[in-house]
Design an enzyme around this catalytic site. Sequence first.
Site, PDB file in Angstrom:
ATOM      1  N   ASN A  16       4.658  -8.403  -4.836  1.00 15.12           N
ATOM      2  CA  ASN A  16       4.101  -7.629  -5.802  1.00 15.12           C
ATOM      3  C   ASN A  16       4.533  -7.124  -6.683  1.00 15.12           C
ATOM      4  OD1 ASN A  16       1.658  -8.588  -3.901  1.00 15.12           O
ATOM      5  ND2 ASN A  16       2.071  -7.319  -2.805  1.00 15.12           N
ATOM      6  N   HIS A  44       9.006 -10.315  -7.641  1.00 20.65           N
ATOM      7  CA  HIS A  44       8.650 -11.141  -9.057  1.00 20.65           C
ATOM      8  C   HIS A  44       8.336  -9.657 -10.164  1.00 20.65           C
ATOM      9  CE1 HIS A  44       6.428 -14.344  -6.369  1.00 20.65           C
ATOM     10  NE2 HIS A  44       7.716 -14.177  -6.362  1.00 20.65           N
TER      11      HIS A  44
END
Length: 230
Positions: free
Chosen positions: A88, A105
């Site tokens: 997330n 990410h």
Amino acid sequence: MKKKLVVFTGAGISAESGIKTFRDTGGLWEGHSIEEVATPEGWNKNPKKVLDFYNQRRRQLQEVLPNLAHQILAELEADFELTIITQNVDNLHERAGSSHIIHLHGELLKVRSTKDQTYILDWTDDLNWGDFDKFGNQLRPHIVWFGEEVPALEEALMMSQQADLFVVIGTSLQVYPAAGLVTFLNPKTPVFYIDPKEKKIPELQNPLELIPEIATVGMKILKKKLLALI
């Protein structure tokens, strides 16, 4: 000595706070295809559209709160040496009180230079075309787009290899290379998998316990199980 607990989280844990996931909407993310807003090609084709998309996500993030699953994970730091590896890009783990988080990410509240990926700035407002680094290079969202390298992957693999206990929450384990973390575990490391759609993990040889619940319910169950192992 505290046991090393490594928790791998995905979109499912943040969905309960109101953050939408693209996989729940037929491959569209807030009405946009992933190719448009989450690839280098999309950025090169229409950077202003990409900036606008992440500006909207950044604003949305300021309106949501960590949920019980995030909070229970933070509480477990009292009893375990806890590392969270997350797919997330939100900051809900941090806001709940967790202190060691690896963002595979990227992070929505950071931006970086288009010319130097190590030039990273905290950023809470809108990011606009014409916002530059100190050398005059355009800034971009600090997000790892599809097709880009994952700089934090090496640290995540190392922490996974050292885990005494490994937990998977809210991810389908379909997005690689992150989904491959479970293949680096010590074969004796127990794995707990919280997912409302009960499933097995492909190619996993480790002891596996499935908790077929949403994240907030599953974490209440898991906390009791983990504390019993101390």
